[in-house]
Scaffold this active site. Structure first.
Site, PDB file in Angstrom:
ATOM      1  N   TYR A   1     -51.575 -18.511  27.594  1.00  0.00           N
ATOM      2  CA  TYR A   1     -50.005 -18.481  27.312  1.00  0.00           C
ATOM      3  C   TYR A   1     -49.377 -19.053  28.611  1.00  0.00           C
ATOM      4  CZ  TYR A   1     -51.649 -15.924  23.514  1.00  0.00           C
ATOM      5  OH  TYR A   1     -52.423 -15.648  22.221  1.00  0.00           O
TER       6      TYR A   1
ATOM      7  N   ASN B   1     -52.935 -16.849   8.216  1.00  0.00           N
ATOM      8  CA  ASN B   1     -52.309 -17.998   8.333  1.00  0.00           C
ATOM      9  C   ASN B   1     -50.692 -18.040   7.966  1.00  0.00           C
ATOM     10  OD1 ASN B   1     -52.109 -21.185   9.090  1.00  0.00           O
ATOM     11  ND2 ASN B   1     -52.179 -21.462   6.844  1.00  0.00           N
TER      12      ASN B   1
ATOM     13  N   THR C   1     -48.254 -24.770  19.481  1.00  0.00           N
ATOM     14  CA  THR C   1     -46.606 -24.296  19.411  1.00  0.00           C
ATOM     15  C   THR C   1     -46.494 -23.391  20.696  1.00  0.00           C
ATOM     16  OG1 THR C   1     -46.707 -24.270  17.186  1.00  0.00           O
ATOM     17  CG2 THR C   1     -44.731 -23.409  18.259  1.00  0.00           C
TER      18      THR C   1
ATOM     19  N   ASN D   1     -51.033 -20.767  31.579  1.00  0.00           N
ATOM     20  CA  ASN D   1     -51.582 -21.893  31.290  1.00  0.00           C
ATOM     21  C   ASN D   1     -50.648 -23.006  32.209  1.00  0.00           C
ATOM     22  OD1 ASN D   1     -53.440 -21.183  29.406  1.00  0.00           O
ATOM     23  ND2 ASN D   1     -52.334 -21.550  27.708  1.00  0.00           N
TER      24      ASN D   1
ATOM     25  N   ARG E   1     -46.645 -17.841   8.591  1.00  0.00           N
ATOM     26  CA  ARG E   1     -45.819 -18.976   9.369  1.00  0.00           C
ATOM     27  C   ARG E   1     -44.418 -18.643   9.564  1.00  0.00           C
ATOM     28  NH1 ARG E   1     -49.154 -23.551  11.326  1.00  0.00           N
ATOM     29  NH2 ARG E   1     -51.174 -23.129  10.351  1.00  0.00           N
TER      30      ARG E   1
ATOM     31  N   HIS F   1     -51.797 -36.047  16.225  1.00  0.00           N
ATOM     32  CA  HIS F   1     -51.562 -34.577  16.041  1.00  0.00           C
ATOM     33  C   HIS F   1     -51.414 -33.968  17.460  1.00  0.00           C
ATOM     34  CE1 HIS F   1     -53.365 -30.553  14.335  1.00  0.00           C
ATOM     35  NE2 HIS F   1     -52.047 -30.666  13.984  1.00  0.00           N
TER      36      HIS F   1
ATOM     37  N   TYR G   1     -47.904 -25.025  -0.317  1.00  0.00           N
ATOM     38  CA  TYR G   1     -48.235 -24.748   0.953  1.00  0.00           C
ATOM     39  C   TYR G   1     -47.842 -25.804   1.772  1.00  0.00           C
ATOM     40  CZ  TYR G   1     -50.105 -23.755   5.298  1.00  0.00           C
ATOM     41  OH  TYR G   1     -50.363 -23.696   6.794  1.00  0.00           O
TER      42      TYR G   1
ATOM     43  N   ARG H   1     -60.816 -24.603  20.720  1.00  0.00           N
ATOM     44  CA  ARG H   1     -61.500 -23.215  20.804  1.00  0.00           C
ATOM     45  C   ARG H   1     -62.978 -23.377  21.299  1.00  0.00           C
ATOM     46  NH1 ARG H   1     -58.466 -18.879  18.625  1.00  0.00           N
ATOM     47  NH2 ARG H   1     -56.770 -19.739  17.839  1.00  0.00           N
TER      48      ARG H   1
ATOM     49  N   LYS I   1     -48.107 -33.604   7.471  1.00  0.00           N
ATOM     50  CA  LYS I   1     -49.317 -34.384   7.802  1.00  0.00           C
ATOM     51  C   LYS I   1     -49.725 -35.419   6.941  1.00  0.00           C
ATOM     52  CE  LYS I   1     -50.281 -30.300  10.127  1.00  0.00           C
ATOM     53  NZ  LYS I   1     -50.622 -30.541  11.544  1.00  0.00           N
TER      54      LYS I   1
ATOM     55  N   ASP J   1     -46.196 -30.518  17.153  1.00  0.00           N
ATOM     56  CA  ASP J   1     -47.399 -30.851  16.261  1.00  0.00           C
ATOM     57  C   ASP J   1     -47.675 -32.088  16.271  1.00  0.00           C
ATOM     58  OD1 ASP J   1     -49.277 -29.821  14.419  1.00  0.00           O
ATOM     59  OD2 ASP J   1     -47.991 -30.589  12.982  1.00  0.00           O
TER      60      ASP J   1
ATOM     61  N   SER K   1     -55.365 -27.364  14.418  1.00  0.00           N
ATOM     62  CA  SER K   1     -54.550 -26.370  13.931  1.00  0.00           C
ATOM     63  C   SER K   1     -54.779 -25.080  14.316  1.00  0.00           C
ATOM     64  CB  SER K   1     -54.644 -26.426  12.186  1.00  0.00           C
ATOM     65  OG  SER K   1     -54.193 -27.668  12.065  1.00  0.00           O
ATOM     66  N   ALA K   2     -53.616 -24.264  14.615  1.00  0.00           N
ATOM     67  CA  ALA K   2     -53.602 -22.653  15.058  1.00  0.00           C
ATOM     68  C   ALA K   2     -54.551 -22.694  16.225  1.00  0.00           C
ATOM     69  CB  ALA K   2     -54.216 -21.823  13.977  1.00  0.00           C
ATOM     70  N   CYS K   3     -54.595 -23.492  17.119  1.00  0.00           N
ATOM     71  CA  CYS K   3     -55.073 -23.283  18.708  1.00  0.00           C
ATOM     72  C   CYS K   3     -54.113 -23.244  19.508  1.00  0.00           C
ATOM     73  CB  CYS K   3     -56.156 -24.391  18.901  1.00  0.00           C
ATOM     74  SG  CYS K   3     -57.610 -24.426  17.898  1.00  0.00           S
ATOM     75  N   GLY K   4     -53.045 -23.132  19.357  1.00  0.00           N
ATOM     76  CA  GLY K   4     -51.932 -22.784  20.420  1.00  0.00           C
ATOM     77  C   GLY K   4     -51.038 -23.796  20.684  1.00  0.00           C
TER      78      GLY K   4
ATOM     79  N   ARG L   1     -53.984 -25.207   4.105  1.00  0.00           N
ATOM     80  CA  ARG L   1     -54.099 -26.592   3.711  1.00  0.00           C
ATOM     81  C   ARG L   1     -55.601 -26.536   3.184  1.00  0.00           C
ATOM     82  NH1 ARG L   1     -55.823 -29.426   7.428  1.00  0.00           N
ATOM     83  NH2 ARG L   1     -55.036 -28.217   9.044  1.00  0.00           N
TER      84      ARG L   1
HETATM   85  O1  SAT Z   1     -50.191 -26.582   7.082  1.00  0.00           O
HETATM   86  S1  SAT Z   1     -50.051 -27.693   8.257  1.00  0.00           S
HETATM   87  O2  SAT Z   1     -50.899 -28.636   7.980  1.00  0.00           O
HETATM   88  O3  SAT Z   1     -48.887 -27.988   8.091  1.00  0.00           O
HETATM   89  C1  SAT Z   1     -50.461 -26.695   9.518  1.00  0.00           C
HETATM   90  C2  SAT Z   1     -51.517 -26.831  10.180  1.00  0.00           C
HETATM   91  O4  SAT Z   1     -52.775 -26.662   9.566  1.00  0.00           O
HETATM   92  O5  SAT Z   1     -51.636 -27.510  11.280  1.00  0.00           O
HETATM   93 MN    MN Z   2     -51.174 -28.933  13.157  1.00  0.00          MN
END
Ligand code: SAT
Ligand code: MN
Length: 587
Positions: A489, A363, A251, A492, A365, A224, A195, A396, A204, A273, A246-249, A67
């Site tokens: 993981y 990043n 999922t 948690n 996916r 979010h 992307y 984080r 988003k 998400d 984003s990308a802090c776990g 993004r």
């Molecule tokens: O690219 S996305 O916004 O869909 C994923 C993310 O950054 O959370």
């Molecule tokens: Mn997200």
């Protein structure tokens, strides 16, 4: 007479002048055709049909892998309404300047019209959108991430109510890349990127930026947040929603295989998400997952960190910017202990021995249908959503924030969320590892003035008879040796279990200046090899560190001027007072 939808599509086509217009029905055969078109374009390949049936690997333009927040704008009529945390462009300027880039942008290309739903078809919380795009990758991705085609047209047909989104790859030049939101018009324009978050406009752009604006107008919340259900040994399931940048776990947490399964604690996935929430007739806040798929970060994902998703991505999955093995299987860093020889990297080059840098993009996916998750909650498409008992904020933080703490009240919890901070990740273009304040993990996604957003949170609390309790977690605290203290993981769940106990009025806790922190013995640690020293360090609240934190939050809050609700300034002052008491008692 043309409907609003037909008129808008016609208007879009006149602007971008495609060679043809195709209305997508969302069928399997259409998706297959789209994939063949992608393969013919040369940036997409089929993966091993035997081990990864119906899976493809797409390699995006190397300049287009995350993004781009610096070219994301809120085009509200008044600059003030976008607030200090958003880029703003006047709507007329946006229409002119970016409109010029759209002029003829689809010449020689096909314009796909993708009607889609965010949310289950018949839910009152569901909203419709229509994306027009010249990217078949976007179409096949939207087909996984949302409910597209006839199902959406049927709903739009009745109310003629939808959020239009115009997307074109343009020339993919970063200098001509823009993502614009017109919140009063409920309109999205995106050009120059293919992307995920820039181009899948349901995600988003609609489900957070435009939806957050709608939610404030209509008295609901667009957040979010992942949504999960924690089953206890009696079989009762308690739902929680958690906001992490984003990308802090998110999922991995939403899809966790619990380390306490043998004692009856199991995690069910509702969403990974985004959560749309509104108070239900039972007095609880009810959440739906507006999405239909997961767009998760690949690197670091493996049989230990997220076995459920490893199973899910074995079919019908689009991989983006991962590496590929000689047997045409996807691969990314830490997927397996050993790095396979004969890898092709994310740009399609053979990886030579001793090569530097990751083979998969940091990043990279996977895009996978949610229903393929082995532990998808039976309620994930429930029309009235699931009742939320706890909110969890997290980021984080190598220092300062303990493993978990609980706020005293809704107002205090809103303060905890508003002061959320995290170190940046590869999900956005820019420097990685820099700490930034990211209120409610919504910094890049709140479609209006964040001061007003905090006010909306405070007001929502008054409209929910049984509001969720609010917690903060940090899986990322490091010891003096620079190593992570907590295994994370599946482990948690031990923290989730304590949260569940607190929700039920149980669970041992100690009152500290920042909130309730579990006593070392309050967490179930059976079967986990962790020293008491480490646990104490994980749960430690250091008054001096927190003084700095409180000061920093105070400075951050100044940004919002007189649109910062005074309640939050009060909470900040109270935190400082409580810390002072502790420090003077010690001194
Ligand atoms: O690219 S996305 O916004 O869909 C994923 C993310 O950054 O959370
Ligand atoms: Mn997200």
């Amino acid at each position: 007479m043309a409907t609003r939808l037909e008129a808008w599509v016609e208007e879009a086509a006149q602007k971008v002048r495609p060679k043809q217009v195709v209305w997508c029905d969302g069928s399997e055969s259409e998706a297959q055709q789209m994939v063949e078109r992608l393969v013919a374009e040369g940036r997409t390949v089929h993966l091993n049909e035997r081990t990864y049936p119906n899976c493809v690997l797409h390699r995006s333009d190397p300049s287009d892998v995350a993004r781009t927040e610096q070219v994301t704008f809120i085009c509200s009529r008044r600059k003030d309404d976008a607030g200090p945390t958003n880029n703003w462009m006047a709507p007329e300027e946006g229409k002119q300047k970016i409109g010029a880039l759209f002029d003829g942008a689809m010449a020689g290309r096909t314009m796909y019209v993708v009607p889609y739903l965010m949310g289950p078809a018949d839910s009152h919380m569901t909203r419709a959108g229509v994306e027009v795009t010249d990217s078949p990758y976007v179409v096949v991705s939207m087909r996984i991430m949302a409910r597209i085609g006839k199902i959406a047209l049927d709903r739009i047909g009745k109310a003629n109510d939808f959020v239009p989104g115009l997307h074109s790859l343009g020339d993919l030049n970063p200098a001509r890349r823009f993502v614009l939101h017109f919140p009063e018009e409920k309109l999205i324009w995106s050009i120059g990127s293919g992307y995920g978050g820039n181009a899948l406009l349901g995600k988003k752009c609609f489900a957070l930026r435009i939806a957050s604006w709608m939610a404030r107008e209509q008295g609901w919340m667009a957040e979010h947040m992942l949504i999960l259900g924690l089953e206890d040994p009696s079989g009762k399931i308690t739902y929680m929603a958690a906001a992490f940048p984003s990308a802090c776990g998110k999922t991995n947490l939403a899809m966790m295989v619990s380390a306490l399964e043998d004692s009856g604690y199991r995690v069910w996935t509702v969403g990974d998400d985004i959560a749309w929430m509104q108070p239900g007739p039972d007095g609880y806040l009810h959440a739906i997952n507006p999405e239909a798929g997961f767009f998760g970060v690949a690197p670091g994902t493996n049989e230990l960190t997220n076995p459920n998703v490893m199973t899910a991505v074995k079919r019908n999955t689009i991989f983006t910017n991962v590496a590929m093995t000689a047997s045409r299987e996807p691969w990314w860093e830490a997927m397996t202990e050993e790095v396979p020889s004969d890898l092709t990297d994310w740009q399609g080059h053979k990886v030579s021995a001793g090569a530097k840098g990751p083979a998969a993009h940091a990043n990279s996916r996977y895009t996978v249908p949610a229903r393929q998750a082995p532990r998808i909650s039976p309620k994930w498409e429930d029309l009235s959503g699931v009742p939320i008992s706890a909110f969890i904020f997290g980021g984080r933080r190598a220092r300062v924030a303990p493993l978990v703490y609980e706020s005293w009240s809704w107002q205090h919890g809103v303060f905890v969320g508003a002061g959320l901070a995290s170190e940046t990740t590869a999900a956005i273009t820019g420097e990685v590892g820099v700490r930034r304040r990211d209120p409610m993990a919504m910094l890049p996604f709140c479609g209006y003035h964040m001061g007003d957003y905090f006010r909306h949170w405070l007001e929502m609390g008054q409209n929910i008879p049984h509001p969720p309790k609010i917690f903060h977690v940090n899986w990322f605290r490091k010891g003096s040796n620079g190593k992570l203290l907590w295994p994370g993981y599946g482990e948690n769940v031990r923290v989730l279990k304590w949260i569940l106990e607190r929700v039920n009025g149980k669970g041992q806790a100690e009152e500290t200046p920042i909130g309730f922190v579990p006593t070392t013995h309050a967490l179930t640690l059976d079967g986990l090899d962790i020293s008491l020293d480490k646990m104490e360090e994980l749960l430690r609240v250091d008054a001096a560190d927190w003084q700095k934190e409180a000061d920093e939050i105070g400075v951050f809050f100044k940004k919002f001027g007189d649109r910062l609700p005074p309640e939050l300034r009060e909470e900040q002052a109270h935190l400082t007072e409580r810390l002072n008491l502790v420090t003077s008692a010690k001194g």
